[in-house]
Design a protein around this motif. Structure first.
Motif, PDB file in Angstrom:
ATOM      1  N   VAL A 206       4.196  -1.260 -11.175  1.00  0.00           N
ATOM      2  CA  VAL A 206       2.844  -1.778 -10.848  1.00  0.00           C
ATOM      3  C   VAL A 206       2.899  -3.132 -11.188  1.00  0.00           C
TER       4      VAL A 206
ATOM      5  N   LEU B 100       3.370   5.921  -6.148  1.00  0.00           N
ATOM      6  CA  LEU B 100       3.083   5.758  -7.647  1.00  0.00           C
ATOM      7  C   LEU B 100       2.993   7.152  -8.200  1.00  0.00           C
TER       8      LEU B 100
ATOM      9  N   LYS C  78       2.333   1.658  -3.528  1.00  0.00           N
ATOM     10  CA  LYS C  78       1.234   2.288  -4.250  1.00  0.00           C
ATOM     11  C   LYS C  78       0.874   3.662  -4.050  1.00  0.00           C
TER      12      LYS C  78
ATOM     13  N   ILE D  26       4.059  -4.843  -8.191  1.00  0.00           N
ATOM     14  CA  ILE D  26       3.215  -4.737  -6.779  1.00  0.00           C
ATOM     15  C   ILE D  26       1.935  -5.550  -6.999  1.00  0.00           C
TER      16      ILE D  26
ATOM     17  N   ASP E 227       0.749  -1.172   0.006  1.00  0.00           N
ATOM     18  CA  ASP E 227      -0.016   0.115  -0.034  1.00  0.00           C
ATOM     19  C   ASP E 227       0.832   1.154  -0.024  1.00  0.00           C
TER      20      ASP E 227
END
Length: 202
Positions: free
Chosen positions: A54, A36, A33, A57, A30
């Protein structure tokens, strides 16, 4: 949650470790992310880099979702893959973790450089960060691609404005770099202890 990306990330990093000190899978992913959107600030030329991050992840998230209680601890996946002798495969979760960790290393070093060297251009800050984190793991193709992307880095002043550059934000960036770097170092130590922190790109 209110605040800029750094405010949210600072809150996120508080939850990355369990009470016993283990790095937890979901909070770690998390947090990655949350960072990002910072890649987007570099411009559309970085879309291939973001896609790679991505992808890593998502691979780790998919494994975690298959059994959240079993994979609550981030390192469980790698332990299983090492035992199964698939940890060094390019499609493994271990490979995804190694490269995700390195990408986060690059970002932490970059923001550290921007704070510590106000006289550096964005290209200088990126080049130094690349040399310290990713370069030795890249093959010729990846290295050549990254060098081109770095040359296309945005103007430093415009970039800092795009992330809400201010003294207050700089304090948050410094705290995030320090706290997140500690987590990334833990990951490196764990991966090295299993002999898988040296995976290279083609």
């Amino acid at each position: 949650m209110e605040g800029n990306v750094f405010t949210r990330a600072l809150d996120g990093v508080k939850h990355v470790r369990s009470e016993e000190g283990s790095v937890l899978t979901k909070p770690f992913l998390d947090l990655c992310k949350l960072l990002l959107p910072l890649i987007d600030k570099f411009g559309s030329q970085m879309s291939c880099i973001k896609a790679d991050v991505v992808s890593n992840i998502m691979k780790l998230e998919s494994k975690y979702a298959s059994n959240p209680s079993r994979y609550r601890n981030l390192y469980t996946m790698t332990k299983e893959e090492v035992e199964s002798k698939i940890a060094r495969n390019s499609s493994s979760c271990t490979n995804a973790l190694v490269w995700l960790n390195r990408a986060m290393d690059f970002m932490v070093h970059l923001f550290h450089n921007l704070l510590e060297h106000p006289e550096w251009s964005m290209t200088q800050a990126c080049t130094d960060s690349y040399k310290r984190t990713l370069k030795k793991w890249h093959g010729w193709v990846a290295m050549s691609t990254f060098k081109v992307l770095i040359k296309l880095a945005p103007d430093r002043k415009k970039f800092m404005c795009s992330i809400g550059g201010s003294d207050e934000v700089n304090v948050e960036i410094e705290k995030l770099c320090r706290n997140f770097a500690s987590v990334l170092e833990d990951n490196h130590r764990f991966l090295a202890s299993f002999g898988v922190d040296d995976l290279k790109a083609p």
